[in-house]
Design a protein around this motif. Sequence first.
Motif, PDB file in Angstrom:
ATOM      1  N   SER A   9     -14.297   3.469   0.948  1.00  0.00           N
ATOM      2  CA  SER A   9     -13.942   4.778   0.421  1.00  0.00           C
ATOM      3  C   SER A   9     -12.510   4.777  -0.105  1.00  0.00           C
ATOM      4  N   TRP A  27      -0.838  10.958   4.337  1.00  0.00           N
ATOM      5  CA  TRP A  27      -1.189  10.348   5.617  1.00  0.00           C
ATOM      6  C   TRP A  27      -0.914   8.847   5.631  1.00  0.00           C
ATOM      7  N   GLY A  28      -1.116   8.199   4.499  1.00  0.00           N
ATOM      8  CA  GLY A  28      -0.841   6.769   4.429  1.00  0.00           C
ATOM      9  C   GLY A  28       0.626   6.460   4.648  1.00  0.00           C
ATOM     10  N   VAL A  80      -0.853   4.231  -5.624  1.00  0.00           N
ATOM     11  CA  VAL A  80      -2.034   4.747  -4.925  1.00  0.00           C
ATOM     12  C   VAL A  80      -2.809   5.708  -5.818  1.00  0.00           C
ATOM     13  N   TYR A 129      -1.443   0.875   2.514  1.00  0.00           N
ATOM     14  CA  TYR A 129      -0.234   1.195   3.270  1.00  0.00           C
ATOM     15  C   TYR A 129      -0.078   0.292   4.492  1.00  0.00           C
ATOM     16  N   SER A 161      -6.838   3.348   0.371  1.00  0.00           N
ATOM     17  CA  SER A 161      -5.434   3.761   0.351  1.00  0.00           C
ATOM     18  C   SER A 161      -4.748   3.419   1.666  1.00  0.00           C
ATOM     19  N   LEU A 162      -5.449   3.659   2.781  1.00  0.00           N
ATOM     20  CA  LEU A 162      -4.880   3.350   4.088  1.00  0.00           C
ATOM     21  C   LEU A 162      -4.639   1.854   4.236  1.00  0.00           C
ATOM     22  N   LYS A 215      -3.480  13.608  -0.580  1.00  0.00           N
ATOM     23  CA  LYS A 215      -3.468  13.625   0.883  1.00  0.00           C
ATOM     24  C   LYS A 215      -3.539  12.203   1.447  1.00  0.00           C
ATOM     25  N   ASP A 216      -4.112  11.268   0.672  1.00  0.00           N
ATOM     26  CA  ASP A 216      -4.111   9.867   1.094  1.00  0.00           C
ATOM     27  C   ASP A 216      -2.685   9.320   1.101  1.00  0.00           C
ATOM     28  N   ALA A 246     -10.115   6.841   0.703  1.00  0.00           N
ATOM     29  CA  ALA A 246      -9.183   7.027   1.818  1.00  0.00           C
ATOM     30  C   ALA A 246      -8.941   5.714   2.551  1.00  0.00           C
ATOM     31  N   GLY A 283      -6.538   7.027  -5.551  1.00  0.00           N
ATOM     32  CA  GLY A 283      -6.258   7.694  -4.291  1.00  0.00           C
ATOM     33  C   GLY A 283      -5.898   9.157  -4.493  1.00  0.00           C
ATOM     34  N   ARG A 284      -6.059   9.924  -3.436  1.00  0.00           N
ATOM     35  CA  ARG A 284      -5.739  11.344  -3.495  1.00  0.00           C
ATOM     36  C   ARG A 284      -4.354  11.594  -2.919  1.00  0.00           C
TER      37      ARG A 284
END
Length: 215
Positions: A2, A90-91, A78, A11, A7-8, A86-87, A4, A83-84
């Motif tokens: 996904s 939080w990332g 990102v 990071y 993106s995670l 919010k990603d 998210a 990526g969004r």
Amino acid sequence: MSLAARSLTYYLKTSVQYIGYSIAISALIFVEFLFIHSGEVDAFGISFRMAVSILALFIAMLNPMYALYSPNWYDGNVLSMGGRRKDIFWGSIVKEILFILMGLIIVSVIYSIYGTPEMIPIAVYLMFGSLPFTGLARIIGHKIRKNGRIAVIAIAIVAGLSAAAASMISNSRLYEFDFLPEGGVSMLLYILIALGIYAVLQIFIYRLCSKAMVR
């Protein structure tokens, strides 16, 4: 995978790279100190202790500095990968905290193996104390995004503040208060205060991240 998760992962890899850079720089400094103290009895021990201490200081200082230019570099990467916003938010939090925790674990293990566990609390103060500066640096990074020419000045300011904080933290006398039961700020309370300030700053960072765009 996904968006998210991708993106995670980005990071997380960045945090590991940061640690690798810090260790590499500290290794070079170790070699330099080894040459400087080559004529002394415990040249290896002196050089090693200095290199580990500098590693802890690097981790505490590099986190705010990386956070400063992240809005102009990593965030755009990102977004360009799909990526969004919010990603990004939080990332970045995961990256910054993981960087501190990985560095603290590495430094603590080295101190324990080398027989200097009394240095671990100083490393804790340094690294967790850098988190509020990291949050502040991200805010500054967003604010200067439209004018990259002043980024160098901002980096110098953040680095100076981080160095000042590191110097204050390393001096335990600055954390002695008579009104506390044990005459000093406990490590847990210090960590909670640092995390609390960092969390409050995330409110402003979230608003700035919501307006981030690819450039």
